[in-house]
Enzyme design. Structure first.
Site, PDB file in Angstrom:
ATOM      1  N   THR A  28      29.626  89.486  -2.865  1.00 37.65           N
ATOM      2  CA  THR A  28      29.272  90.070  -4.159  1.00 37.65           C
ATOM      3  C   THR A  28      30.546  90.406  -4.939  1.00 37.65           C
ATOM      4  OG1 THR A  28      29.210  92.384  -3.395  1.00 37.65           O
ATOM      5  CG2 THR A  28      27.189  91.073  -3.134  1.00 37.65           C
TER       6      THR A  28
ATOM      7  N   SER B  54      37.023 102.599   0.143  1.00 34.36           N
ATOM      8  CA  SER B  54      38.270 102.974  -0.523  1.00 34.36           C
ATOM      9  C   SER B  54      38.881 104.132   0.250  1.00 34.36           C
ATOM     10  CB  SER B  54      37.969 103.408  -1.961  1.00 34.36           C
ATOM     11  OG  SER B  54      39.068 104.083  -2.538  1.00 34.36           O
TER      12      SER B  54
ATOM     13  N   TYR C  75      32.569 108.424  -8.155  1.00 34.39           N
ATOM     14  CA  TYR C  75      33.158 107.280  -7.470  1.00 34.39           C
ATOM     15  C   TYR C  75      33.569 107.647  -6.049  1.00 34.39           C
ATOM     16  CZ  TYR C  75      36.411 103.647  -6.093  1.00 34.39           C
ATOM     17  OH  TYR C  75      37.061 102.664  -5.373  1.00 34.39           O
TER      18      TYR C  75
ATOM     19  N   SER D  28      36.169  88.020  -9.519  1.00 33.70           N
ATOM     20  CA  SER D  28      37.442  88.660  -9.871  1.00 33.70           C
ATOM     21  C   SER D  28      37.911  89.588  -8.760  1.00 33.70           C
ATOM     22  CB  SER D  28      37.295  89.463 -11.175  1.00 33.70           C
ATOM     23  OG  SER D  28      36.376  90.523 -11.001  1.00 33.70           O
ATOM     24  N   GLY D  29      39.161  90.045  -8.882  1.00 37.91           N
ATOM     25  CA  GLY D  29      39.696  91.045  -7.960  1.00 37.91           C
ATOM     26  C   GLY D  29      39.615  90.648  -6.503  1.00 37.91           C
TER      27      GLY D  29
END
Length: 254
Positions: free
Chosen positions: A8, A136, A149, A12-13
């Site tokens: 998914t 993260s 976040y 990009s990135g």
């Protein structure tokens, strides 16, 4: 028999870096993202592989199930699942647009959870599979100025580590990738490019390669970068209030 990976946020990135890594090793691809044109371009690039593209905005309720149903209709069996799509927002909670924050929760948490739920049973049936959930270093402490976040990434880490134990007697692995600031379009979307946290952002290809190799080994949690590892492990021993103050500081301008 060739294995197939679903990725998914594939255009990009980190998502695109994962595409290149899996493609270079000859895996067939199912790519999910909003950008139809970019998906088509990637498909043409890897014409030597079986590449299926699904244009879908996973922040929209019901979209994750639609992805699963489309994969089923194509008769594709997913061996590896890479839940990479996600975004963040910088600002005080009550001053940020609530709808954007709810979209963030849906993408970062709900879509990841749903896709894992839908694809896991078939992995269990054949007793093989690998899942990579991108969290993260934000997962290790509260994050003022990026409150929602940080909370979503804490969910991803907790959820993924719980699955590791649930699946400990199977040949299915769940890896959580916890990068720190990384040079992707995340920074511009979240509006954090000019903050202290992005002053030493890592190269996206290096982060993806570290995550990819660890994923293939079936490692449980992967923190990229020495400085990020020190910060994540230190957060375990600091009072939560102090961790929050540090996170608020690094979210400030350079």
């Amino acid at each position: 028999m060739k294995k197939t990976v679903l990725i998914t946020g594939a255009t990009s990135g980190l998502g695109y870096e994962f595409v290149k890594l899996f493609a270079n090793d000859g895996y067939d691809l199912v790519l999910v993202a909003r950008n139809t044109q970019k998906l088509e371009e990637i498909k043409l690039t890897y014409s030597n592989l079986n590449v299926s593209i699904i244009s879908k905005d996973l922040s929209v309720p019901g979209s994750a199930k639609e992805v699963f149903e489309e994969v089923e209709s194509l008769g594709i069996e997913i061996d590896f699942l890479v839940n990479n799509a996600g975004f963040g927002l910088l600002g005080k909670f009550d001053e940020l647009d609530i709808n954007k924050q709810l979209n963030m929760v849906h993408l970062n948490v709900m879509a990841l959870t749903e896709l894992t739920y839908y694809f896991l049973p078939k992995m269990k049936k054949k007793n093989f599979g690998k899942i990579l959930n991108v969290a993260s270093t934000a997962a290790f402490q509260p994050g003022p100025l990026m409150a929602v976040y940080y909370a979503t990434k804490a969910f991803v880490l907790s959820f993924s580590e719980a699955l590791v134990e649930e699946l400990s007697e199977t040949n299915i692995t769940v890896t959580t990738l916890c990068p720190g600031a990384t040079k992707t379009n995340f920074g511009s979307v979240a509006n954090v490019e000019d903050t202290k946290m992005f002053s030493q952002a890592m190269n996206s290809s290096n982060v993806a390669k570290t995550g990819y190799l660890s994923f293939m080994k079936g490692e449980r949690v992967v923190i990229t970068g020495t400085f990020n590892k020190i910060g994540a492990y230190s957060a375990k021993f600091l009072p939560r209030s102090l961790s929050a103050k540090i996170a608020k500081y690094v979210a400030g301008e350079k």
